[in-house]
Design a protein around this motif. Structure first.
Motif, PDB file in Angstrom:
ATOM      1  N   HIS A  45       2.523   1.806   0.773  1.00 63.27           N
ATOM      2  CA  HIS A  45       2.466   2.043  -0.674  1.00 63.27           C
ATOM      3  C   HIS A  45       1.714   3.341  -0.961  1.00 63.27           C
ATOM      4  O   HIS A  45       2.153   4.158  -1.791  1.00 63.27           O
ATOM      5  CB  HIS A  45       1.759   0.878  -1.380  1.00 63.27           C
ATOM      6  CG  HIS A  45       2.672  -0.244  -1.776  1.00 63.27           C
ATOM      7  ND1 HIS A  45       3.786  -0.059  -2.570  1.00 63.27           N
ATOM      8  CD2 HIS A  45       2.627  -1.580  -1.493  1.00 63.27           C
ATOM      9  CE1 HIS A  45       4.388  -1.222  -2.762  1.00 63.27           C
ATOM     10  NE2 HIS A  45       3.705  -2.161  -2.115  1.00 63.27           N
ATOM     11  N   ARG A  46       0.585   3.534  -0.267  1.00 64.37           N
ATOM     12  CA  ARG A  46      -0.220   4.744  -0.495  1.00 64.37           C
ATOM     13  C   ARG A  46       0.540   6.008  -0.080  1.00 64.37           C
ATOM     14  O   ARG A  46       0.268   7.091  -0.618  1.00 64.37           O
ATOM     15  CB  ARG A  46      -1.534   4.646   0.275  1.00 64.37           C
ATOM     16  CG  ARG A  46      -2.545   3.677  -0.336  1.00 64.37           C
ATOM     17  CD  ARG A  46      -3.926   3.857   0.265  1.00 64.37           C
ATOM     18  NE  ARG A  46      -3.939   3.557   1.694  1.00 64.37           N
ATOM     19  CZ  ARG A  46      -4.143   2.349   2.206  1.00 64.37           C
ATOM     20  NH1 ARG A  46      -4.332   1.326   1.388  1.00 64.37           N
ATOM     21  NH2 ARG A  46      -4.156   2.164   3.516  1.00 64.37           N
ATOM     22  N   GLN A  47       1.452   5.870   0.845  1.00 63.66           N
ATOM     23  CA  GLN A  47       2.255   7.013   1.273  1.00 63.66           C
ATOM     24  C   GLN A  47       3.423   7.291   0.330  1.00 63.66           C
ATOM     25  O   GLN A  47       4.178   8.244   0.537  1.00 63.66           O
ATOM     26  CB  GLN A  47       2.803   6.768   2.684  1.00 63.66           C
ATOM     27  CG  GLN A  47       1.732   6.686   3.764  1.00 63.66           C
ATOM     28  CD  GLN A  47       2.296   6.270   5.111  1.00 63.66           C
ATOM     29  OE1 GLN A  47       3.481   6.505   5.386  1.00 63.66           O
ATOM     30  NE2 GLN A  47       1.461   5.660   5.954  1.00 63.66           N
ATOM     31  N   GLY A  48       3.560   6.450  -0.696  1.00 59.22           N
ATOM     32  CA  GLY A  48       4.614   6.660  -1.678  1.00 59.22           C
ATOM     33  C   GLY A  48       5.936   6.004  -1.338  1.00 59.22           C
ATOM     34  O   GLY A  48       6.952   6.278  -1.988  1.00 59.22           O
ATOM     35  N   VAL A  49       5.956   5.128  -0.340  1.00 55.34           N
ATOM     36  CA  VAL A  49       7.183   4.441   0.039  1.00 55.34           C
ATOM     37  C   VAL A  49       7.494   3.373  -1.009  1.00 55.34           C
ATOM     38  O   VAL A  49       6.618   2.577  -1.380  1.00 55.34           O
ATOM     39  CB  VAL A  49       7.040   3.787   1.437  1.00 55.34           C
ATOM     40  CG1 VAL A  49       8.336   3.065   1.822  1.00 55.34           C
ATOM     41  CG2 VAL A  49       6.688   4.831   2.476  1.00 55.34           C
ATOM     42  N   SER A  50       8.712   3.344  -1.506  1.00 58.36           N
ATOM     43  CA  SER A  50       9.089   2.368  -2.527  1.00 58.36           C
ATOM     44  C   SER A  50       9.185   0.977  -1.918  1.00 58.36           C
ATOM     45  O   SER A  50       9.426   0.819  -0.710  1.00 58.36           O
ATOM     46  CB  SER A  50      10.426   2.751  -3.166  1.00 58.36           C
ATOM     47  OG  SER A  50      11.454   2.789  -2.185  1.00 58.36           O
ATOM     48  N   ARG A  75      12.065  -0.090   0.350  1.00 58.88           N
ATOM     49  CA  ARG A  75      12.228   0.575   1.642  1.00 58.88           C
ATOM     50  C   ARG A  75      11.099   0.227   2.620  1.00 58.88           C
ATOM     51  O   ARG A  75      11.139   0.627   3.783  1.00 58.88           O
ATOM     52  CB  ARG A  75      12.268   2.099   1.447  1.00 58.88           C
ATOM     53  CG  ARG A  75      13.488   2.587   0.674  1.00 58.88           C
ATOM     54  CD  ARG A  75      13.488   4.091   0.480  1.00 58.88           C
ATOM     55  NE  ARG A  75      13.439   4.789   1.777  1.00 58.88           N
ATOM     56  CZ  ARG A  75      12.455   5.603   2.155  1.00 58.88           C
ATOM     57  NH1 ARG A  75      11.424   5.811   1.340  1.00 58.88           N
ATOM     58  NH2 ARG A  75      12.487   6.194   3.330  1.00 58.88           N
ATOM     59  N   ILE A  76      10.086  -0.505   2.146  1.00 58.61           N
ATOM     60  CA  ILE A  76       8.943  -0.803   3.000  1.00 58.61           C
ATOM     61  C   ILE A  76       9.323  -1.646   4.209  1.00 58.61           C
ATOM     62  O   ILE A  76       8.876  -1.388   5.336  1.00 58.61           O
ATOM     63  CB  ILE A  76       7.838  -1.505   2.174  1.00 58.61           C
ATOM     64  CG1 ILE A  76       7.096  -0.472   1.307  1.00 58.61           C
ATOM     65  CG2 ILE A  76       6.839  -2.233   3.080  1.00 58.61           C
ATOM     66  CD1 ILE A  76       6.003  -1.052   0.449  1.00 58.61           C
ATOM     67  N   SER A  77      10.174  -2.666   4.014  1.00 62.38           N
ATOM     68  CA  SER A  77      10.505  -3.572   5.121  1.00 62.38           C
ATOM     69  C   SER A  77      11.133  -2.851   6.296  1.00 62.38           C
ATOM     70  O   SER A  77      10.940  -3.226   7.454  1.00 62.38           O
ATOM     71  CB  SER A  77      11.438  -4.682   4.628  1.00 62.38           C
ATOM     72  OG  SER A  77      12.645  -4.128   4.128  1.00 62.38           O
ATOM     73  N   GLN A  86       6.637 -11.014  -3.238  1.00 65.56           N
ATOM     74  CA  GLN A  86       5.274 -11.025  -3.764  1.00 65.56           C
ATOM     75  C   GLN A  86       4.304 -10.212  -2.912  1.00 65.56           C
ATOM     76  O   GLN A  86       3.395  -9.570  -3.439  1.00 65.56           O
ATOM     77  CB  GLN A  86       4.812 -12.485  -3.898  1.00 65.56           C
ATOM     78  CG  GLN A  86       5.579 -13.233  -4.989  1.00 65.56           C
ATOM     79  CD  GLN A  86       5.489 -14.746  -4.861  1.00 65.56           C
ATOM     80  OE1 GLN A  86       4.846 -15.278  -3.952  1.00 65.56           O
ATOM     81  NE2 GLN A  86       6.148 -15.456  -5.763  1.00 65.56           N
ATOM     82  N   VAL A  87       4.481 -10.223  -1.593  1.00 65.03           N
ATOM     83  CA  VAL A  87       3.576  -9.431  -0.749  1.00 65.03           C
ATOM     84  C   VAL A  87       3.890  -7.940  -0.847  1.00 65.03           C
ATOM     85  O   VAL A  87       3.066  -7.103  -0.445  1.00 65.03           O
ATOM     86  CB  VAL A  87       3.616  -9.883   0.730  1.00 65.03           C
ATOM     87  CG1 VAL A  87       3.168 -11.318   0.872  1.00 65.03           C
ATOM     88  CG2 VAL A  87       4.993  -9.665   1.341  1.00 65.03           C
ATOM     89  N   LEU A  88       5.055  -7.601  -1.397  1.00 65.42           N
ATOM     90  CA  LEU A  88       5.413  -6.187  -1.575  1.00 65.42           C
ATOM     91  C   LEU A  88       4.883  -5.598  -2.879  1.00 65.42           C
ATOM     92  O   LEU A  88       5.045  -4.396  -3.122  1.00 65.42           O
ATOM     93  CB  LEU A  88       6.939  -6.029  -1.532  1.00 65.42           C
ATOM     94  CG  LEU A  88       7.619  -6.205  -0.171  1.00 65.42           C
ATOM     95  CD1 LEU A  88       9.132  -6.132  -0.315  1.00 65.42           C
ATOM     96  CD2 LEU A  88       7.132  -5.156   0.826  1.00 65.42           C
ATOM     97  N   LEU A  89       4.235  -6.420  -3.701  1.00 65.68           N
ATOM     98  CA  LEU A  89       3.675  -5.918  -4.955  1.00 65.68           C
ATOM     99  C   LEU A  89       2.583  -4.896  -4.666  1.00 65.68           C
ATOM    100  O   LEU A  89       1.904  -4.952  -3.640  1.00 65.68           O
ATOM    101  CB  LEU A  89       3.101  -7.072  -5.773  1.00 65.68           C
ATOM    102  CG  LEU A  89       4.103  -8.098  -6.314  1.00 65.68           C
ATOM    103  CD1 LEU A  89       3.362  -9.283  -6.928  1.00 65.68           C
ATOM    104  CD2 LEU A  89       5.031  -7.465  -7.339  1.00 65.68           C
ATOM    105  N   LEU A  90       2.399  -3.963  -5.592  1.00 70.29           N
ATOM    106  CA  LEU A  90       1.342  -2.964  -5.445  1.00 70.29           C
ATOM    107  C   LEU A  90      -0.011  -3.646  -5.329  1.00 70.29           C
ATOM    108  O   LEU A  90      -0.269  -4.648  -6.009  1.00 70.29           O
ATOM    109  CB  LEU A  90       1.340  -2.007  -6.638  1.00 70.29           C
ATOM    110  CG  LEU A  90       2.495  -1.001  -6.705  1.00 70.29           C
ATOM    111  CD1 LEU A  90       2.521  -0.332  -8.067  1.00 70.29           C
ATOM    112  CD2 LEU A  90       2.360   0.038  -5.603  1.00 70.29           C
ATOM    113  N   PRO A  91      -0.905  -3.143  -4.472  1.00 68.82           N
ATOM    114  CA  PRO A  91      -2.224  -3.774  -4.310  1.00 68.82           C
ATOM    115  C   PRO A  91      -3.103  -3.561  -5.533  1.00 68.82           C
ATOM    116  O   PRO A  91      -2.833  -2.715  -6.389  1.00 68.82           O
ATOM    117  CB  PRO A  91      -2.797  -3.077  -3.071  1.00 68.82           C
ATOM    118  CG  PRO A  91      -2.124  -1.737  -3.050  1.00 68.82           C
ATOM    119  CD  PRO A  91      -0.740  -1.980  -3.586  1.00 68.82           C
TER     120      PRO A  91
END
Length: 402
Positions: free
Chosen positions: A346-351, A354-356, A377-382
């Protein structure tokens, strides 16, 4: 702020009765005369941390502890203060709302009026965002009348609650200087009180006259120590939850065919889950601290729950209630590592979509093992402190599927 902060509430008959309750002050805080003894200097819980803390907080660490004394106390060297100049104090709600927040403001206003009726209490509207923008409401007895002994934070409201970046700290410093505040009271939990400690250090370094005070108002009860017996709101939330859990226990016992998984507040600390267990007697509770200490895996916890269900079934008891703290998922080592990897992307700007595909092999395998709704839910922004949005992760439902 386009809101109706501070307007009188329409109270029910029960709320009107509740508003008449007058909390009793401890003897050391009664009256206009202040008796205080300055004792030993503040220290760190772990002596090995003292050097590091002293280096980061050179102006505020090591200050003497202030002990307030009752009128009958005979302590040599104690200071007796009878003259009080008028103070201008600001107060802001931060963190998740908790029972007792409005009463903190009530007590603050009452203390200011008792010591000098010319003192002023300003509430910042909309939490820290209102603090940065200097949106204020002067708190009076008339405004507080329908908020005394009532829940919620709607007297002042709250928004995003972080005072951490250079811009945010500078905006707070500017607001306190512009408003000529003698004190700033931050009402909140661990994160908010951490920010308050850092603000106090920054203000002292900048020679700002504003003194920063943090008040531990939090549902989680994770600010207990030798000076704080219990956090404001913890007792109420445990009693309310325990009553609801007891009702669920009665329903499970009546139907004799359901298992209820109940998720409770509690991020790093499982104090609410533990206290509710002691009050309501469910069949099983999983504590995050025990999971972390024993390094229990997702499989271990699932096995523990299944063993408990099987043992009860052997006694012809096919029903029960299981409590889980919301922070449990971060206490599981492999899930915690997965969340950290996701937050790093997320901090690297990955949407999020596309994270998975960019997870490491082991993290990808664990991610694919999770139920679909947990994946989302675990993909939500921290959160601002880099923790997962635990309130949005349905931990209690995941074990139904696993």
């Amino acid at each position: 702020m386009d809101s109706d902060y501070g307007i009188p509430r329409e109270l029910s008959a029960v709320q009107k009765l509740r508003s008449q309750y007058q909390p009793e002050l401890p003897p050391c805080l009664q009256g206009a005369t202040v008796r205080v003894e300055f004792g030993d200097t503040t220290t760190s819980l772990d002596p090995t941390d003292a050097h590091t803390i002293g280096r980061y907080f050179p102006h505020t660490y090591g200050q003497p502890l202030a002990h307030f004394l009752r009128a009958t106390a005979k302590v040599p060297g104690a200071q007796v203060i009878t003259e009080h100049p008028p103070f201008r104090v600001g107060v802001v709600f931060c963190g998740r709302q908790s029972p007792g927040g409005h009463n903190v403001i009530w007590g603050l206003l009452n203390a200011l009026q008792v010591h000098n009726p010319k003192s002023t209490l300003l509430g910042f509207l909309g939490g820290s965002e209102g603090l940065f923008a200097q949106k204020t409401l002067e708190i009076t007895d008339e405004i507080l009348a329908t908020y005394k002994n009532q829940g919620g934070y709607d007297l002042l409201g709250r928004t995003k609650d972080q005072i951490r970046t250079v811009e945010q700290v500078n905006a707070t410093l500017t607001a306190c200087k512009d408003l000529k505040l003698d004190g700033l009271v931050i009402i909140g939990g661990v994160t908010s009180n951490t920010d308050a400690a850092q603000l106090a250090e920054t203000f002292a370094e900048a020679k700002c006259q504003t003194k920063v005070v943090g008040v531990p108002v939090t549902l989680n009860g994770d600010l207990k120590n030798q000076f704080v017996e219990a956090n404001v709101g913890f007792d109420t939330i445990c009693k309310v939850n325990s009553q609801l859990i007891s009702n669920v226990c009665t329903d499970a016992l009546s139907a004799e065919k359901y298992y209820y998984f109940i998720r409770l507040m509690g991020r790093k600390a499982s104090h609410v889950a533990l206290e509710c267990t002691l009050q309501s007697h469910p069949n099983l509770v999983i504590l995050g601290e025990e999971v972390a200490a024993s390094k229990l895996t997702l499989f271990d916890i699932t096995t523990q729950i299944c063993d408990a269900v099987e043992a009860r079934a052997a006694q012809d008891k096919n029903h029960g209630v299981i409590l889980l703290p919301e922070g449990l998922i971060e206490s599981i080592p492999e899930v915690y590592a997965l969340l950290k990897e996701i937050h790093g992307l997320h901090r690297q700007g990955v949407s999020a979509d596309r994270i998975s595909s960019q997870l490491s092999p082991w993290a990808s395998a664990l991610f694919e093992f999770l139920p679909p709704f947990i994946k989302k839910q675990v993909l939500l922004l921290p959160e601002s402190d880099d923790s997962a949005q635990l309130s949005q992760i349905e931990t209690e439902n995941s074990w139904h599927i696993l």
